[in-house]
Design an enzyme around this catalytic site. Structure first.
Site, PDB file in Angstrom:
ATOM      1  N   ARG A 116      10.965   2.987   6.830  1.00  0.00           N
ATOM      2  CA  ARG A 116      10.487   1.887   6.166  1.00  0.00           C
ATOM      3  C   ARG A 116      11.514   1.358   5.070  1.00  0.00           C
ATOM      4  NH1 ARG A 116       5.412   5.446   3.889  1.00  0.00           N
ATOM      5  NH2 ARG A 116       4.183   5.831   5.813  1.00  0.00           N
ATOM      6  N   ARG A 172       8.501  -2.466   0.527  1.00  0.00           N
ATOM      7  CA  ARG A 172       7.935  -2.995  -0.837  1.00  0.00           C
ATOM      8  C   ARG A 172       9.218  -2.779  -1.776  1.00  0.00           C
ATOM      9  NH1 ARG A 172       2.327  -0.388  -1.484  1.00  0.00           N
ATOM     10  NH2 ARG A 172       3.460   1.061  -0.220  1.00  0.00           N
ATOM     11  N   ARG A 178       6.076 -11.554   1.436  1.00  0.00           N
ATOM     12  CA  ARG A 178       4.697 -11.128   1.583  1.00  0.00           C
ATOM     13  C   ARG A 178       3.625 -11.959   0.753  1.00  0.00           C
ATOM     14  NH1 ARG A 178       2.129  -5.917   2.205  1.00  0.00           N
ATOM     15  NH2 ARG A 178      -0.078  -6.283   2.215  1.00  0.00           N
ATOM     16  N   ASP A 231       3.552  -2.236  12.702  1.00  0.00           N
ATOM     17  CA  ASP A 231       2.395  -1.032  12.421  1.00  0.00           C
ATOM     18  C   ASP A 231       2.245  -0.182  13.509  1.00  0.00           C
ATOM     19  OD1 ASP A 231      -0.222   0.300  11.174  1.00  0.00           O
ATOM     20  OD2 ASP A 231       1.018  -0.251   9.604  1.00  0.00           O
ATOM     21  N   TYR A 268      -6.533   7.785  13.500  1.00  0.00           N
ATOM     22  CA  TYR A 268      -6.938   6.527  12.818  1.00  0.00           C
ATOM     23  C   TYR A 268      -8.189   6.211  13.680  1.00  0.00           C
ATOM     24  CZ  TYR A 268      -3.240   6.428   9.461  1.00  0.00           C
ATOM     25  OH  TYR A 268      -2.097   6.952   8.536  1.00  0.00           O
TER      26      TYR A 268
END
Length: 345
Positions: free
Chosen positions: A29, A33, A42, A79, A153
């Site tokens: 990652r 962020r 973003r 993703d 998921y």
């Protein structure tokens, strides 16, 4: 493992079985962020999925960490849930809550979905754009979710703490669940293959929820599926290493490494690095396993943790990494300090 000549890309050479000092480093990652440049892009582009589907923007995000820090590798910005999206589920990201897939397969059948493989086309374009810009000493990593984690998921329609709906289905209707797993596995091989053809040098399978399974279920839904993916990719792309990352595998990690035949294994932060070095197959490249919270803490605790990991793996090929993804509140200065520690050799 074949005896490859040095490629000039240290991270790739380690994944092919060479011991290199200083240890190559990238962070899971690492495009995200904690970086102000990511947050700015973003905000400009809108939602997360919009960013993934904007190939130029996704390529920029992929390259941001290497431009700032000079890591030895970049990992594709995308993703794991693009696979269920391509298999026909609707995908959206809810602010503050995470991804939502519909219809959830706890209430619908796989046969009710209509595949939309072209939804993956922007990802392949992103790979090509990054490959064109990447320096000759940097390794480009592609990735996909491992079938078990992706299935959790697809069945529940969202993430969950214990994956209860999916584990119930796996026990209660293994035939129907097996069809879901098979569809994900087939799609994953094709997806990773097209990433390789578009320009990545190695790929990683993320199994974030493998730790919730019993040993028998782990063997069936994690080891068997990963072994199939590794074998099929190996037949088609024998020069491309595959990293397996079964988070939470614990004592099942050595069996995973032996039976899947991955080229390298990622270890999470809960694993004792000395135990891993002793228990894993000799000379198998390993990746990891700094606790992301130790990186946030910084100071002596970070220094001690980095030193312990480096000492534990001094006798085998090692890629320095975190035990899971970098957290959004990680100080930039701590990442810079980590790089300096690792590259001291």
């Amino acid at each position: 493992m074949p005896d490859y000549p040095t490629s000039g890309r240290p991270l790739l050479d380690v994944l092919r079985g060479q011991r290199i000092d200083p240890t190559p480093i990238w962070l899971m990652r690492q495009a995200g962020r904690y970086l102000p440049e990511y947050r700015a892009l973003r905000a400009e582009k809108g939602g997360f999925l919009d960013l993934v589907h904007d190939s130029e923007a996704a390529a920029e995000v992929t390259l941001q960490p290497i431009k700032r820090f000079g890591f030895d590798g970049v990992i594709l910005f995308s993703d794991i849930l693009v696979i269920p999206h391509a298999l026909g589920q609707d995908l959206r990201f809810v602010a503050g809550e995470g991804p939502r897939l519909s219809p959830p397969l706890v209430d619908a059948t796989l046969a009710s979905l209509e595949a939309v493989p072209e939804r993956l086309d922007p990802v392949y374009r992103t790979v090509g754009l990054v490959a064109d810009e990447l320096g000759p000493d940097k390794t480009f990593l592609g990735f996909a979710g491992s079938p078990w984690t992706v299935a959790t998921y697809m069945v529940a329609g969202q993430g969950s703490r214990d994956q209860a709906d999916t584990r119930r289905m796996a026990y209660g209707d293994p035939e129907a669940f097996g069809e879901i797993i098979d569809a994900i596995t087939t799609s994953t091989v094709d997806y990773l293959g097209k990433q390789i053809e578009a320009g990545v040098h190695a790929v990683q399978l993320f199994d974030s929820w493998s730790g919730s399974l019993s040993p028998a279920q782990f063997e069936r839904w994690v080891i068997a599926t990963n072994a199939k993916i590794v074998a099929e990719l190996g037949d088609r792309y024998p020069d491309t290493p595959v990293i397996g990352f079964p988070k939470g595998a614990g004592e099942k990690l050595p069996a995973y490494a032996r039976e899947t035949m991955v080229d390298a294994v990622g270890i999470d932060e809960t694993i004792n690095p000395e135990w891993a070095d002793e228990a894993l197959p000799a000379s198998l490249p390993v990746q990891g396993n700094l606790d992301p919270l130790a990186l946030i803490a910084g100071g002596e605790r970070l220094d001690h943790a980095v030193g312990r990991i480096k000492r534990a793996f001094v006798g085998r090929p090692h890629v320095f990494n975190l035990g899971h993804g970098i957290l959004p509140d990680t100080p930039i200065a701590h990442v810079e300090h980590l790089l300096a520690l690792v590259r001291q050799g």
